[in-house]
Design a protein around this motif. Structure first.
Motif, PDB file in Angstrom:
ATOM      1  N   UNK A   1       9.255   0.552   8.054  1.00  0.00           N
ATOM      2  CA  UNK A   1       8.664   0.753   6.728  1.00  0.00           C
ATOM      3  C   UNK A   1       7.753  -0.410   6.357  1.00  0.00           C
ATOM      4  N   UNK A   2       8.199  -1.627   6.638  1.00  0.00           N
ATOM      5  CA  UNK A   2       7.401  -2.823   6.331  1.00  0.00           C
ATOM      6  C   UNK A   2       6.088  -2.807   7.116  1.00  0.00           C
ATOM      7  N   UNK A   3       6.141  -2.342   8.360  1.00  0.00           N
ATOM      8  CA  UNK A   3       4.923  -2.273   9.176  1.00  0.00           C
ATOM      9  C   UNK A   3       3.928  -1.257   8.599  1.00  0.00           C
ATOM     10  N   UNK A   4       4.455  -0.147   8.091  1.00  0.00           N
ATOM     11  CA  UNK A   4       3.581   0.855   7.470  1.00  0.00           C
ATOM     12  C   UNK A   4       2.947   0.282   6.200  1.00  0.00           C
ATOM     13  N   UNK A   5       3.717  -0.443   5.423  1.00  0.00           N
ATOM     14  CA  UNK A   5       3.206  -1.034   4.189  1.00  0.00           C
ATOM     15  C   UNK A   5       2.135  -2.074   4.482  1.00  0.00           C
ATOM     16  N   UNK A   6       2.347  -2.869   5.521  1.00  0.00           N
ATOM     17  CA  UNK A   6       1.344  -3.869   5.913  1.00  0.00           C
ATOM     18  C   UNK A   6       0.062  -3.194   6.392  1.00  0.00           C
ATOM     19  N   UNK A   7       0.229  -2.038   7.020  1.00  0.00           N
ATOM     20  CA  UNK A   7      -0.935  -1.312   7.540  1.00  0.00           C
ATOM     21  C   UNK A   7      -1.784  -0.730   6.411  1.00  0.00           C
ATOM     22  N   UNK A   8      -1.111  -0.026   5.475  1.00  0.00           N
ATOM     23  CA  UNK A   8      -1.848   0.626   4.396  1.00  0.00           C
ATOM     24  C   UNK A   8      -0.858   0.955   3.273  1.00  0.00           C
ATOM     25  N   UNK A   9      -1.064   0.361   2.112  1.00  0.00           N
ATOM     26  CA  UNK A   9      -0.144   0.581   0.985  1.00  0.00           C
ATOM     27  C   UNK A   9      -0.154   2.038   0.541  1.00  0.00           C
ATOM     28  N   UNK A  10      -1.321   2.684   0.563  1.00  0.00           N
ATOM     29  CA  UNK A  10      -1.402   4.089   0.157  1.00  0.00           C
ATOM     30  C   UNK A  10      -0.611   4.992   1.102  1.00  0.00           C
ATOM     31  N   UNK A  11      -0.707   4.724   2.401  1.00  0.00           N
ATOM     32  CA  UNK A  11       0.076   5.484   3.382  1.00  0.00           C
ATOM     33  C   UNK A  11       1.567   5.260   3.141  1.00  0.00           C
ATOM     34  N   UNK A  12       1.933   4.009   2.860  1.00  0.00           N
ATOM     35  CA  UNK A  12       3.335   3.679   2.569  1.00  0.00           C
ATOM     36  C   UNK A  12       3.831   4.472   1.362  1.00  0.00           C
ATOM     37  N   UNK A  13       3.033   4.526   0.304  1.00  0.00           N
ATOM     38  CA  UNK A  13       3.424   5.287  -0.891  1.00  0.00           C
ATOM     39  C   UNK A  13       3.556   6.774  -0.566  1.00  0.00           C
ATOM     40  N   UNK A  14       2.652   7.289   0.288  1.00  0.00           N
ATOM     41  CA  UNK A  14       2.720   8.690   0.685  1.00  0.00           C
ATOM     42  C   UNK A  14       3.991   8.995   1.464  1.00  0.00           C
ATOM     43  N   UNK A  15       4.405   8.061   2.323  1.00  0.00           N
ATOM     44  CA  UNK A  15       5.650   8.235   3.085  1.00  0.00           C
ATOM     45  C   UNK A  15       6.855   8.198   2.151  1.00  0.00           C
ATOM     46  N   UNK A  16       6.878   7.253   1.224  1.00  0.00           N
ATOM     47  CA  UNK A  16       8.022   7.094   0.322  1.00  0.00           C
ATOM     48  C   UNK A  16       8.188   8.299  -0.603  1.00  0.00           C
ATOM     49  N   UNK A  17       7.074   8.940  -0.973  1.00  0.00           N
ATOM     50  CA  UNK A  17       7.152  10.142  -1.820  1.00  0.00           C
ATOM     51  C   UNK A  17       7.863  11.289  -1.104  1.00  0.00           C
ATOM     52  N   UNK A  18       7.859  11.228   0.217  1.00  0.00           N
ATOM     53  CA  UNK A  18       8.447  12.316   1.009  1.00  0.00           C
ATOM     54  C   UNK A  18       9.878  12.011   1.459  1.00  0.00           C
ATOM     55  N   UNK A  19      10.486  10.978   0.868  1.00  0.00           N
ATOM     56  CA  UNK A  19      11.884  10.631   1.124  1.00  0.00           C
ATOM     57  C   UNK A  19      12.153  10.446   2.624  1.00  0.00           C
ATOM     58  N   UNK A  20      11.712   9.334   3.202  1.00  0.00           N
ATOM     59  CA  UNK A  20      11.819   9.131   4.654  1.00  0.00           C
ATOM     60  C   UNK A  20      13.239   9.113   5.204  1.00  0.00           C
TER      61      UNK A  20
END
Length: 328
Positions: free
Chosen positions: A210-229
């Motif tokens: 999750x931290x790697x996704x957030x470092x890559x792109x905050x918007x992508x991270x938010x999109x992943x979190x909205x989908x309950x990973x």
């Protein structure tokens, strides 16, 4: 040649047209000439085909609904059996005939890690209300109660949680990724990071992913979190189902397996799917029995050979010992 006579002649091609709605008028024209020694124009063949599709075949499909109750009684007379499963995959697909509607299906995994068809039903449209009805039937047949101890893989979150609040509900990671890719196209690095998250086997790896996704792109991270990973990462999967699937591939494979059946009229479609399921189960059952017999025969043969070798060895030792005694 009147259209009435041609309509009668075209009845001989109903199966061809039913199996292939794109059956060409030119083929009809040629076959009428071969079968009946009649010459017809391509235009009349097109009109006759339209009559066959719009009137004859359509009336057959409509007749199926009048027969559905009889078919239900016929099935109930034979008896129903449900094999215990700790997990299931549910998905829907379109009917391929002129009948409008969709087929909802639930499949499981047998002891050989292969598809085990459980239940299927036809609905007007794949919506929450239809899925609630379908899950209610599964809940009753499996005696699932609140779903505790059971795993369900699907993308129908609302219907599942409404009927089975304690079930382990896993979202299909491939569907989640497909939606994520639509929101964030042309992100090749996102693909690798996403699947690392899905395949995380413990909470520590999950947090790092999750931290790697957030470092890559905050918007992508938010999109992943909205989908309950947590619903599609192995790090949070329970062990009760002894299954690590984060994908709904079984449902998609089953939908492909019944593709030809989905083009048939309603009752024929349901009966064909039922027979395919019975045949699949019987073949797998016989294959497992044959494998077991072969294993037992091989074991017996091996034991006999080893026993024979040991006997020969002991006999040879005895002869050598006796020979040694005589020589002394």
């Amino acid at each position: 040649m009147s259209i009435l006579v041609l309509k009668t002649a075209i009845a001989g091609f109903l199966n061809d047209i039913r199996n292939d709605p794109n059956f060409r008028p030119k083929c009809i024209q040629e076959q009428i000439q071969d079968r009946y020694n009649l010459v017809v124009t391509g235009d009349k063949c097109r009109k006759a085909k339209k009559i066959a599709l719009d009137i004859i075949i359509q009336s057959e499909f409509e007749e199926q609904y009048a027969r559905i109750k009889d078919y239900e009684l016929h099935i109930l007379e034979r008896g129903l059996s449900i094999v215990g499963q700790s997990s299931a995959y549910i998905d829907g697909c379109f009917l391929k005939s002129t009948t409008k509607g969709q087929l909802l299906a639930a499949v499981g995994r047998d002891a050989n890690n292969q598809i085990f068809p459980i239940a299927w039903a036809v609905v007007n449209v794949e919506e929450t209300e239809s899925w609630v009805w379908f899950i209610q039937l599964l809940k009753k047949d499996f005696n699932l109660k609140n779903g505790d101890g059971f795993t369900l893989v699907s993308d129908r979150q609302k219907a599942v949680h409404q009927e089975l609040p304690k079930v382990e509900h896993r979202m299909c990671a491939r569907h989640v990724y497909g939606n994520l890719k639509k929101d964030f196209p042309k992100q090749p690095k996102m693909t690798k990071l996403f699947w690392h998250l899905v395949e995380s086997h413990n909470k520590g790896d999950y947090g790092i992913s999750l931290a790697n996704i957030k470092d890559f792109n905050v918007d992508v991270y938010d999109g992943v979190m909205k989908r309950n990973p947590e619903t599609f990462s192995r790090a949070y999967f329970k062990t009760t189902s002894t299954c690590e699937d984060a994908l709904n591939n079984f449902s998609e494979s089953y939908n492909s397996a019944i593709e030809k059946a989905r083009a048939l009229p309603l009752v024929e479609m349901l009966e064909t799917i039922r027979r395919q399921a019975m045949l699949r189960i019987d073949i797998r059952k016989n294959a497992r029995a044959l494998k077991l017999v072969r294993s037992l025969l091989l074991k017996s043969f091996t034991e006999n050979i080893v026993g024979s070798i040991l006997d020969q060895r002991d006999s040879l030792k005895l002869k050598r010992s006796q020979s040694h005694i005589k020589s002394t």
